[in-house]
Scaffold this active site. Structure first.
Site, PDB file in Angstrom:
ATOM      1  NE  ARG A 169      -1.310   0.150   4.964  1.00  0.00           N
ATOM      2  CZ  ARG A 169      -0.163   0.577   5.462  1.00  0.00           C
ATOM      3  NH1 ARG A 169       0.497   1.803   5.422  1.00  0.00           N
ATOM      4  NH2 ARG A 169      -0.119   0.065   6.945  1.00  0.00           N
TER       5      ARG A 169
ATOM      6  CG  HIS B  86      -3.639   0.628   8.825  1.00  0.00           C
ATOM      7  ND1 HIS B  86      -3.276   0.041   8.219  1.00  0.00           N
ATOM      8  CD2 HIS B  86      -4.259   1.335  10.278  1.00  0.00           C
ATOM      9  CE1 HIS B  86      -4.881  -0.116   9.463  1.00  0.00           C
ATOM     10  NE2 HIS B  86      -5.090   0.411   9.569  1.00  0.00           N
TER      11      HIS B  86
ATOM     12  CE1 TYR C 181       4.809   1.354   7.946  1.00  0.00           C
ATOM     13  CE2 TYR C 181       4.162   3.309   9.123  1.00  0.00           C
ATOM     14  CZ  TYR C 181       3.705   1.987   8.521  1.00  0.00           C
ATOM     15  OH  TYR C 181       2.313   2.513   8.221  1.00  0.00           O
TER      16      TYR C 181
END
Ligand code: TPP
Length: 362
Positions: A261, A265, A275
């Site tokens: 993606r 999120h 991250y």
């Protein structure tokens, strides 16, 4: 006691299936799906439409006009290639990121926006749409899909239940229970695990010691496949074959789609730069599902910039109209939540119903 590891040779068994490579070249002629030119164009249309919908949804969210939203860019081949293998009467059990599949299964776009806003009407499937609303509880849809599939088998339907989860979902208890149950009853279920590499910020390597998620199917006696989730033709073909097996009474299949993606999120404050590295993003963007499929279609003279721009403009118009329709929906009331939940209200809620009716009438 000697232990012969079942993991020996596992890499070859779960080698990634690819039909269309990153340059839009066919690398596996034998498994090329039997799709007409119109089907190929339709698949691309859906992916372009979904990319636009994602961009507009992110913008609407930032303007405060949409509530919950989980970005989809990067996952179009995984989502729409798998859904394209479904028939209208098949049952769809999506997760929160799988709204595009739901729309192409028949949920009107304005209702998808209402789902984002937390309005109950967003969860009311039209009569002819065989689907549950997007599941937020990680893994819950896996056991539900096993149950729906068993129901289909028991009632003699020639249909399947198709459900989606992420890599994170594949380490939930419900996941193992659902897959095992479907295997035990040879229920016509298809479990698509969209491995987009992260469960929010947790990388897939930290989810499991297994090299692939697909191999988890083996312990349940269920066929498992690892597919290039950026390759719409491979995803379609693997799901199509899983569907055929299910209809022929050969039970469920688990399919891991390797994808990514691009966005956060959800739009609720996740910052992927904490991250993920730019290098990783760049690596995956080179595998983009739309770029490679566009190249393939262009090589067959099936696609043009003009056609794509037309689709983009139509998508924008439809999105505008759907948001307008969502805006016109009555504001939901507390009494609505009670009356749609129960056929006959329990006594304690009857009192609350009266109380709220009075408040709402003021
Ligand atoms: C049972 C449960 N536990 C925790 C959460 C909180 N939660 C929401 S999304 C998410 C990560 C899921 O990641 P993954 O399954 O990989 O799907 P993705 O979001 O990447 O599509 C978590 C832990 C939840 N919704 N449900």
């Amino acid at each position: 006691m000697s232990f012969k590891s079942p993991l020996e040779g596992i890499e070859e068994q779960f080698e990634m299936i690819q039909i269309l490579d990153e340059n839009g070249q066919i690398v596996d002629e034998d498994n090329l799906p039997d799709l007409s030119d119109d089907d190929l164009v339709e698949l691309m249309r859906r992916m372009v439409y979904t990319r636009v919908l994602d961009q507009r949804s992110i913008a609407l969210n930032r303007q405060g006009r949409l509530g919950f939203y989980a970005p989809t860019a990067g996952q179009e081949a995984s989502q729409l290639g798998s859904h394209y293998a479904m028939e209208k009467e098949d049952f769809l059990l999506p997760a929160y990121r799988d709204v595009p599949q739901l729309i192409f299964h028949g949920l009107p776009l304005y209702q998808a926006f209402l789902f984002s806003r937390g309005h109950y009407h967003g969860n009311q499937m039209p009569e002819d749409v065989n689907a549950l609303s997007p599941q937020i509880i990680i893994g819950a849809q896996i056991t539900q899909a096993a149950g729906v599939a068993l129901g289909m088998k028991r009632t003699g339907k020639q249909n399947v239940a198709l459900t989606y989860t992420g890599d994170g979902g594949a380490s939930q208890g419900d996941f193992y229970e659902g897959v095992n149950f479907a295997g035990a009853y040879q229920a016509p279920a298809i479990f698509v695990v969209q491995n987009n590499q992260f469960a929010i910020s947790v990388p897939v390597e930290k989810q499991s010691a297994a090299d692939t998620i697909a191999q988890k199917a083996a312990a349940a006696g269920v066929p498992g496949f690892l597919v290039d989730g950026m390759d719409v033709l491979a995803v379609y073909q693997v799901v199509k074959e899983a569907r055929e097996r299910a209809i022929n009474g050969e039970g469920p299949t688990m399919i891991e789609t390797m994808t990514y993606r691009y966005g956060p999120h959800t739009m609720a404050g996740d910052d992927p730069t904490r991250y993920r590295t730019d290098d990783m993003d760049d690596e995956w963007e080179k595998r983009d599902p739309l770029v490679r499929f566009r190249k393939y279609l262009e090589s067959k003279d099936l696609w043009s910039e003009e056609k794509e721009n037309e689709i983009i403009e139509t998508a924008k118009e439809e999105i505008k109209a759907a948001i307008k329709e969502a805006d016109q929906q009555d504001k939901q009331k507390v009494t609505d939540l009670m009356s749609i939940m129960y056929d006959r209200l329990p006594q304690n809620l009857e009192e609350q119903m009266e109380e709220y009716k009075e408040k709402e009438s003021k």
